[in-house]
Design an enzyme around this catalytic site. Structure first.
Site, PDB file in Angstrom:
ATOM      1  CD  GLU A  26      26.351 -15.833   4.118  1.00 23.88           C
ATOM      2  OE1 GLU A  26      26.501 -14.674   3.584  1.00 23.88           O
ATOM      3  OE2 GLU A  26      25.183 -16.554   4.021  1.00 23.88           O
ATOM      4  CG  ASP A  55      41.235 -12.398   6.942  1.00 20.52           C
ATOM      5  OD1 ASP A  55      40.147 -12.860   7.408  1.00 20.52           O
ATOM      6  OD2 ASP A  55      42.400 -12.547   7.412  1.00 20.52           O
ATOM      7  CG  HIS A  56      40.179  -9.423   9.945  1.00 19.32           C
ATOM      8  ND1 HIS A  56      40.727 -10.662   9.578  1.00 19.32           N
ATOM      9  CD2 HIS A  56      39.471  -9.223  11.025  1.00 19.32           C
ATOM     10  CE1 HIS A  56      40.487 -11.344  10.715  1.00 19.32           C
ATOM     11  NE2 HIS A  56      40.052 -10.619  11.726  1.00 19.32           N
ATOM     12  CG  HIS A  70      28.727 -14.222   7.182  1.00 19.87           C
ATOM     13  ND1 HIS A  70      27.842 -15.127   8.001  1.00 19.87           N
ATOM     14  CD2 HIS A  70      28.050 -13.162   6.584  1.00 19.87           C
ATOM     15  CE1 HIS A  70      26.410 -14.560   7.243  1.00 19.87           C
ATOM     16  NE2 HIS A  70      26.852 -13.368   6.566  1.00 19.87           N
ATOM     17  CG  HIS A  90      27.854  -9.383   3.494  1.00 15.61           C
ATOM     18  ND1 HIS A  90      27.117  -9.920   2.529  1.00 15.61           N
ATOM     19  CD2 HIS A  90      27.625  -9.960   4.675  1.00 15.61           C
ATOM     20  CE1 HIS A  90      26.801 -11.248   2.954  1.00 15.61           C
ATOM     21  NE2 HIS A  90      26.962 -11.071   4.523  1.00 15.61           N
ATOM     22  CB  CYS A  95      20.915 -10.271   5.378  1.00 14.11           C
ATOM     23  SG  CYS A  95      21.052 -11.892   6.401  1.00 14.11           S
ATOM     24  CG  HIS A  98      25.059  -9.819   8.449  1.00 12.86           C
ATOM     25  ND1 HIS A  98      24.432  -8.958   7.502  1.00 12.86           N
ATOM     26  CD2 HIS A  98      25.372 -10.808   8.274  1.00 12.86           C
ATOM     27  CE1 HIS A  98      24.295  -9.715   6.398  1.00 12.86           C
ATOM     28  NE2 HIS A  98      24.675 -11.021   6.755  1.00 12.86           N
TER      29      HIS A  98
END
Length: 147
Positions: free
Chosen positions: A131, A86-87, A48, A21, A40, A46
């Site tokens: 996070e 996810d992904h 997580h 994100h 960020c 970037h």
């Protein structure tokens, strides 16, 4: 024989998902976003590895001995968390975040809202989103009154 009082318990299950994100608010200028979100706000985003712990609360069923069947909770979490997040690039792949900054706070709210649609009413107690190992958000569905 006297009736036994109902016992309340909390049941938690965790999942981990990977997503990227960019922290960026359309309400702010590029300069204000950079000042507020720092690295960020990287235009390329970037990523997580988020850990999510979902806690439900309810009476322990005297027959099954469970608050809720873990298999059911696992399926609800798959649908509410893993499938949409996810992904994914949260900002580009998840419509909710097209107008909402993809902070961990807002990720927790998104997950809460998705779970509320699936779980039996009143059973969802807490959504905890890690996070990083240092940054954790806990959301319990609480809202403030709009003035």
């Amino acid at each position: 024989m006297s009736p036994r009082s109902a016992r309340l318990a909390r049941l938690s299950r965790s999942v981990t998902f990977s997503a990227c994100h960019r922290l960026h608010s359309k309400s702010l200028s590029d300069e204000e976003n950079l000042k507020l979100f720092g690295k960020c706000n990287n235009p390329n985003g970037h990523g997580h590895n988020y850990k999510v712990i979902v806690t439900v609360r309810g009476e322990i069923d005297p027959v099954s001995g469970m608050v809720m069947n873990l298999t059911d909770l696992k399926e609800y979490m798959q649908e509410a968390i893993m499938e949409p997040l996810d992904h994914k690039n949260l900002d580009k792949d998840v419509p909710y975040f097209s107008d909402v900054v993809s902070t961990t706070e807002n990720v927790a709210v998104f997950i809460w809202d998705n779970l509320q649609k699936l779980l039996p009413q009143g059973i969802l107690y807490k959504v905890e989103v890690h996070e990083t190992e240092q940054n954790v958000v806990v959301y319990k569905g609480e809202q403030t009154i709009v003035k």
